[in-house]
Design an enzyme around this catalytic site. Sequence first.
Site, PDB file in Angstrom:
ATOM      1  N   THR A  72      -0.674   7.685  -4.118  1.00 38.56           N
ATOM      2  CA  THR A  72       0.396   6.687  -4.113  1.00 38.56           C
ATOM      3  C   THR A  72       1.434   6.998  -5.189  1.00 38.56           C
ATOM      4  O   THR A  72       2.638   6.962  -4.932  1.00 38.56           O
ATOM      5  CB  THR A  72      -0.198   5.274  -4.339  1.00 38.56           C
ATOM      6  OG1 THR A  72      -1.117   5.009  -3.282  1.00 38.56           O
ATOM      7  CG2 THR A  72       0.887   4.212  -4.365  1.00 38.56           C
ATOM      8  N   THR A 237      -1.401   9.904 -21.848  1.00 41.99           N
ATOM      9  CA  THR A 237      -2.523  10.792 -22.135  1.00 41.99           C
ATOM     10  C   THR A 237      -3.244  11.099 -20.827  1.00 41.99           C
ATOM     11  O   THR A 237      -3.553  10.200 -20.056  1.00 41.99           O
ATOM     12  CB  THR A 237      -3.480  10.134 -23.149  1.00 41.99           C
ATOM     13  OG1 THR A 237      -2.732   9.846 -24.324  1.00 41.99           O
ATOM     14  CG2 THR A 237      -4.656  11.045 -23.474  1.00 41.99           C
ATOM     15  N   CYS A 324      -6.796  -8.370  11.713  1.00 42.54           N
ATOM     16  CA  CYS A 324      -6.753  -9.803  12.051  1.00 42.54           C
ATOM     17  C   CYS A 324      -7.188 -10.688  10.896  1.00 42.54           C
ATOM     18  O   CYS A 324      -6.614 -11.735  10.664  1.00 42.54           O
ATOM     19  CB  CYS A 324      -7.659 -10.093  13.227  1.00 42.54           C
ATOM     20  SG  CYS A 324      -7.015  -9.397  14.721  1.00 42.54           S
TER      21      CYS A 324
HETATM   22  C1  LIG Z   1      -5.011   7.699   0.886  1.00 43.37           C
HETATM   23  C2  LIG Z   1      -3.614   8.071   1.175  1.00 43.37           C
HETATM   24  C3  LIG Z   1      -2.587   7.859   0.229  1.00 43.37           C
HETATM   25  C4  LIG Z   1      -2.833   7.152  -1.075  1.00 43.37           C
HETATM   26  O1  LIG Z   1      -3.603   7.911  -1.958  1.00 43.37           O
HETATM   27  P1  LIG Z   1      -4.299   7.177  -3.213  1.00 43.37           P
HETATM   28  O2  LIG Z   1      -4.832   8.298  -4.049  1.00 43.37           O
HETATM   29  O3  LIG Z   1      -5.385   6.329  -2.644  1.00 43.37           O
HETATM   30  O4  LIG Z   1      -3.246   6.394  -3.898  1.00 43.37           O
HETATM   31  C5  LIG Z   1      -1.321   8.278   0.544  1.00 43.37           C
HETATM   32  N1  LIG Z   1      -1.048   8.880   1.716  1.00 43.37           N
HETATM   33  C6  LIG Z   1      -1.986   9.102   2.643  1.00 43.37           C
HETATM   34  C7  LIG Z   1      -1.631   9.796   3.907  1.00 43.37           C
HETATM   35  C8  LIG Z   1      -3.305   8.703   2.409  1.00 43.37           C
HETATM   36  O5  LIG Z   1      -4.230   8.915   3.340  1.00 43.37           O
END
Ligand SMILES: *Cc1c(COP(=O)(O)O)cnc(C)c1O
Length: 386
Positions: A72, A237, A324
């Site tokens: 992310t 860090t 849902c």
């Molecule tokens: C899991 C995923 C993320 C996010 O990665 P994290 O390390 O969980 O933040 C972003 N893009 C795709 C396609 C993912 O499958």
Amino acid sequence: MKRIYMDYAATTPTHPDVVKAMKPYFADMFGNPSSIHSFGRESKEAIEQARDKVANLVGARNEEIVFTSGGTEADNFAIKGVADANKKKGSHIITSAIEHHAVIEPCKFLETQGFKVTYLPVDEYGMVNPCDVRKAITDKTILISIMHANNEIGTIEPIEEIGKIASEKGIYFHTDAVQTAGHIPINLKELPVDLLSMSAHKLYGPKGVGALYIRKGVRMISFMHGGDQEHRRRASTENVPGIVGFGKAAEIAKSEVEEERKRLTVLRDKLIKNILQIENTRLNGHPSLRLPNNVNVSVEFIEGESMLLNLDLMGIAGSTGSACTSSALEPSHVLLALGLSPEVAHASLRLTLGSETTAGDVDYVLEVLPGIVKKLRLMSPLYKKK
Ligand SMILES: *Cc1c(COP(=O)(O)O)cnc(C)c1O
């Protein structure tokens, strides 16, 4: 009861060798990598070795890898970093309708800051058409972000073609490779990609660590402002144990990627072929250009969540594009983008395979699933109306 994990696209178990490699960096080798004494140098050295391994996994140069707190952050860094540093040049971004939220949401945020974003549609298999990318480009376009493979439906996008168009036009190209790094070979020496996101926990590394590949020369602003870490591109860090674990996971993935891809493709195809024998089912995603470990089907007239709960009772862990119970009634934006009706999107089941998956597990799922489907359909008002 035997438990079968088929949700590797959500996260993977940390490889035992990765755990072993990380362990000393929690206590014995705890030095701050920025310190000049021997404790610090030890940690610094470990980070640089891990950087080599992650770079090697994707054919990058050591100095082009920046460690982040996950996939992310890598996506946010790429998109906001390029947008901020290049806004004098233009304010238009091109992405797709099926990106992960980690790409869609920063794009939406940038729309509130005066940027314009084009969300390209996909075809019935979830494929972005490179011609659509070309047509969407304006003289204001500064960034194109199209994922390497989709996390829900497994479709592998034509990123080489899209990257060529981007480089021809002098536009930066970012790809979210969180689902592909370590799962299918990537060689950035040949791929025309400027920025590429990875996440350790999707390739048998620890959670909370990822990386952004930034091709030399890309104009970016830093993601975090503070100390001089990561060549001043990401202050704070370093997560030394996490980074060491990521390095080890990358090294293992590199050596096993080809063999594992072949093994999982056989299991995947067996699952798909046999699930599609159940009437009123359909495959979501591309039949062949898909991740080796991804199965995504819609089992019409029943809710994905009911299927999941029933599978869970039998020890099988999967996932669904239906949401849902989690406040939103909207099914997955990815399945809707394929043109599925909300009903069919709600009827989706995703099974993603990985290192621990055996042929016996696949047989067990195929033994259990038809009975669950039959039972749920008998209870389904939608099925009775049919
Ligand atoms: C899991 C995923 C993320 C996010 O990665 P994290 O390390 O969980 O933040 C972003 N893009 C795709 C396609 C993912 O499958």
